[in-house]
Design a protein around this motif. Structure first.
Motif, PDB file in Angstrom:
ATOM      1  N   HIS A 372       0.795  -1.236   0.000  1.00  0.00           N
ATOM      2  CA  HIS A 372       0.000   0.000   0.000  1.00  0.00           C
ATOM      3  C   HIS A 372       0.820   1.275   0.000  1.00  0.00           C
ATOM      4  O   HIS A 372       0.249   2.359   0.115  1.00  0.00           O
ATOM      5  N   ASN A 478      -7.738  -0.084  -6.376  1.00  0.00           N
ATOM      6  CA  ASN A 478      -8.699   0.032  -5.271  1.00  0.00           C
ATOM      7  C   ASN A 478     -10.092   0.408  -5.760  1.00  0.00           C
ATOM      8  O   ASN A 478     -10.284   0.863  -6.889  1.00  0.00           O
ATOM      9  N   GLU A 666       1.332   8.829  -3.821  1.00  0.00           N
ATOM     10  CA  GLU A 666       0.041   8.336  -3.331  1.00  0.00           C
ATOM     11  C   GLU A 666      -0.221   7.009  -4.032  1.00  0.00           C
ATOM     12  O   GLU A 666      -0.413   6.962  -5.243  1.00  0.00           O
ATOM     13  N   GLY A 669      -5.184   6.237  -3.308  1.00  0.00           N
ATOM     14  CA  GLY A 669      -6.242   7.161  -2.914  1.00  0.00           C
ATOM     15  C   GLY A 669      -7.561   6.435  -3.073  1.00  0.00           C
ATOM     16  O   GLY A 669      -7.724   5.585  -3.966  1.00  0.00           O
TER      17      GLY A 669
END
Ligand code: NBG
Length: 827
Positions: A372, A478, A666, A669
């Protein structure tokens, strides 16, 4: 002995034995009030209503839970175990009522007693067993597994204190303990019969019989009990109910009576305090590893308990562990449960007598690992001496796994530096165990959480392991559950969409595409805008109640809510607010678009710079909001104590979503997805899942600016200084000067000295480098907002095209490509 009579559980064979009309529900609520809560309905307080409604809903869930568990057991389908240190669930009542489709009937039932369902729902405490994106993803995945028919069990920790409560005192963050369990938790069931012993420390005995491989027996010095608590997770339409099993630590002996009797009353409790400390509190840092012993204890504790539970269930239904990987998939949510790889090897080899090679084959086929983050400070590694002291046998196993991996790499011709990059032991920093490497080699599939992140994993942290195992890394972008993040949090938009395109999208959110052509329909645009305005007015009410700041719902609601982190660049957003403030005052004649900048988020308690950013946001808000010369054209708000429930109010109320991380940092998100699904336009960098959002919503409907990941890397090689950019960019220079001369903190003008000097000397996060592009894009958005037809058309296209970002899609991909489980996959 006579045979035990077979007792059918009520409802197990009849999925819908209960009536769901308001009369029945109203009667049952009063029954619970009377016989379970022991209150006369006339004396009932608000919390009693919450409890009574929860119990009535819970009964319906239990019927379905039994039915699901029975069905899964009988089908012998492969089960999926999601091991996660965090589950950021939030409230459960509304989710359960929505998924059982009881919202209307319960609302009606409660009205008979003059009680509002919305009021009751707000009383439920948030289950905040997570920090941010990683924990919330786990919660979305649990709900999506239940909704898509994957037989999934979540395993985690039942923290007594979840994520801290944040207050703002004189502009600064203050952390207060969170106490979600003080009124009891009606959603959980303690399972004393699922209690396991977890060992720590001690020594390893080696028994050598002639002609046989040595046998190792771990004799822990310390033992702690892991007690299971189960929470039902209700899928869409209640068709499947899965289990979230959280472990709580208890001492084997609650009190040492010898010590107590001899007068040592404190010493008598030391052991139980030490045991219970393991599950007392959630570590409040995302993307940063603290390296403390208690954290490693937490990780091993819940991994070891979960594996014992998985093996016990498997052996209850199968003759041996030979077919474990055919019946069980275990997903490691980040490296926090990575010690499971060594622990499963220990159980297979030392306890169940498997030969090493066979055990390794089973282990690797069973595990999958999700990464992650690429942030170096977040990659877990444990000092060898700590690891060895706490988990001596697991340490030996890790050495042996490492020897095998290194041998394989040498055979394939890897050189010394490649091998030291692959090694499970970091020899460079005082010798440490690298949990990422352990998780990687112990899994058959390793995934990133967005396309860009996955590619960067291959090029950076796992470059050499990727060379060694070419097929192992894959991408699983995601997603977010549309039940919580559209239907429940935005009933206005859900109602409008249902009227316009029919209810099909409730079952298959990709059908939102049918709303795409409505972007060209003026009547629909007006109704879409009216829903947004109502959501903004609701948020404005919350802000007015909590902070006594009045907002105009017709201004642009420009929102950045997420953990406070330098790479997420709330600082850039604040600097832009200051530059805008300066410009509004310098050019009162211009036609400025009214804007409200809203921030919320928590900083890790030990993260000094992040806390300064919070302080700055609050200082800037105080000055701007009280300056009459901006004539309400700009407001800045920092809402304290961001959590899931607040997010449910914020996401539907945004016009503009800020996703402005330094490119490459990132991982994905997920807030970006929630905003866009609810019709916000995104201003963002080409980072994480923004890249795929651009592909789905189209370049006209998202506002991308700034350096790309490779350009960031390139610039970092060239310079670290922001000085020359500051000097040649008046807007930036004035804003930065205002901060450094104490305009926002006259009481303590040097407060932001470090924050500002970092911009000059080490613009690591590319705030200076990206400022101008960000400013230009914001001004373009100001103009666009004045052309409401165009803006609303783009907003509608965002909602219509975001269906792919459902966690149902993510889960189906995991089920097909990694777990080989789920509907249609009979093992
Ligand atoms: C976070 C990333 C996010 C991502 C979530 C869920 C950690 C360690 N990582 O970008 O920062 O969306 O994980 O995958 O919390």
């Amino acid at each position: 002995m006579s045979a035990t009579p077979k007792i059918e559980p009520m409802g197990a064979k009849v999925p819908e034995p209960r009536q769901n009309d308001p009369d029945t529900l109203a009667r049952q609520i009063v029954e619970k009030m009377t016989y379970s809560i022991c209150k006369h309905p006339e004396q009932a307080r608000k919390y009693d209503w919450l409890r009574a409604v929860t119990l009535v809903v819970r009964d319906r869930i239990i019927d379905r839970w039994f039915a699901s568990t029975d069905r899964i057991r009988q089908s012998k389908d492969k089960r999926v175990y999601y091991l996660s240190m965090e589950f950021l669930i939030g409230r459960l009542l509304r989710d359960a009522i929505n998924n059982l489709q009881l919202t209307g009937a319960i609302r009606e039932a409660l009205k008979r007693y003059n009680v509002e369902l919305d009021m009751v729902e707000l009383l439920e405490p948030d289950a905040a067993l997570g920090n941010g994106g990683l924990g919330r993803l786990a919660a979305c995945f649990m709900e999506s597994m239940a909704s898509t028919g994957v037989p999934g069990v979540g395993y985690g920790i039942r923290y007594v204190h979840g994520f801290f409560r944040q207050e703002i005192a004189e502009g600064a963050q203050v952390e207060l303990p969170e106490t979600w369990l003080v009124h009891g938790n009606p959603w959980e069931f303690e399972r004393r019969d699922s209690t396991y012993e977890i060992g720590f420390g001690g020594k390893v005995l080696t028994q050598q019989e002639p002609g046989k491989p040595p046998r190792h027996v771990w004799r822990p010095a310390e033992r702690v009990l892991a007690v299971a608590y189960d929470t039902p997770i209700v899928g869409w339409r209640g068709e499947q109910v899965n289990t979230l099993r959280l472990w709580s630590a208890q001492a084997v002996d609650p009190i040492l009576l010898d010590a107590f009797n001899s007068g040592d009353h404190i010493g008598a409790l030391v052991e139980s305090n030490k045991a219970e400390a393991i599950t007392r509190v959630l570590y409040p840092a995302d993307s940063h590893q603290a390296g403390q012993e208690l954290r490693l204890r937490q990780e091993y504790f819940f991994s070891a308990a979960s594996l014992q539970d998985i093996i016990r269930r498997h052996l209850g239904e199968n003759d041996s562990l030979d077919n474990l990987a055919d019946k069980v998939a275990i997903q490691l949510n980040d490296t926090h449960p990575a010690v499971s790889v060594a622990e499963l090897m220990r159980l297979l080899v030392d306890v169940h007598g498997y030969e090493w090679g066979k055990a390794w084959e089973i282990t690797r086929a069973t595990f999958g690992y999700t990464n992650h983050t690429l942030l170096p400070e977040a990659l877990e590694h444990w000092p060898i001496n700590l690891f060895e002291r706490l988990l001596p046998r697991q340490m030996q196993i890790i050495y042996q796994i490492n020897a095998d991996v290194i041998r394989e790499a040498s055979q394939k011709g890897f050189d010394g530096s490649q091998i030291s990059a692959i090694s499970l032991i970091d020899e460079g920093h005082g010798r440490r165990v690298r949990m990422g490497q352990l998780a990687f080699v112990g899994s058959h599939a390793v995934n990133g959480v967005s396309a860009l992140h996955t590619e960067l994993m291959k090029e950076t942290v796992f470059r050499n392991l990727h060379d060694l195992y070419r097929d192992r890394i894959q991408n699983k972008t995601n997603g977010v559950t549309p039940r919580r993040w559209l239907m429940e949090s935005n009933p206005g938009l859900t109602g409008l969409l249902t009227e316009a395109i029919g209810p099909g999208f409730l079952d298959d959110v990709e059908k939102l595409r049918d709303a795409d052509p409505l972007a060209g329909d003026a009547g629909f645009r007006d109704r879409f805008a009216a829903v947004k305005r109502a959501n903004k007015a609701r948020l404005a009410d919350v802000i007015s109640d909590r902070l006594a700041i009045t907002l105009d719902p017709d201004a642009i609601f420009d929102i950045q809510v997420k953990r406070i982190h330098e790479y997420k660049r709330q600082f850039l957003n604040i600097i832009e607010a200051i530059a805008l403030y300066n410009q509004i005052r310098a050019h009162p004649e211009k036609d400025w678009t009214p804007r409200v900048k809203i921030f919320a988020g928590k900083a890790a308690p030990s993260y000094v710079q992040a806390k300064e950013i919070i302080h700055l946001a609050n200082d800037v808000a105080r000055v701007i909001n009280s300056d009459p010369s901006v004539r309400d054209l700009l407001k800045v708000v920092f809402i304290p104590n961001y959590n899931v429930s607040l997010a449910e109010i914020i996401m539907p109320a945004a016009d503009l979503s800020e996703q402005i991380s330094t490119a490459g940092l990132e991982a994905s998100g997920t807030g970006n997805m929630k905003f866009a699904l609810n019709g916000a336009l995104t201003i963002g960098t080409l980072d994480g899942a923004n890249v795929e959002m651009l592909e789905h919503v189209g370049e006209d409907n998202i506002f991308i600016f700034g350096l790309k990941a490779d350009e960031v890397a390139q610039r970092r090689r060239e310079t670290h200084s922001g000085r020359s950019i500051i000097e040649r960019t008046p807007l930036l220079r004035e804003a930065v000067n205002a901060i450094s001369t104490g305009v926002f903190c006259p009481e303590s003008p040097a407060r932001y000295h470090t924050l500002v000097s970092s911009l000059y000397n080490n613009d690591w996060w590319m705030i200076c480098a990206d400022f101008e592009a960000y400013w230009e894009t914001q001004r373009h958005l100001d103009e666009l907002f004045l052309r409401q037809d165009e803006w609303q058309a783009k907003a509608i296209r965002n909602t219509a095209r975001m269906g792919w970002f459902s966690s149902d899609r993510s889960i189906r991909e995991y089920a097909t490509d990694i777990w080989h489980a789920g509907p249609g996959k009979r093992a």
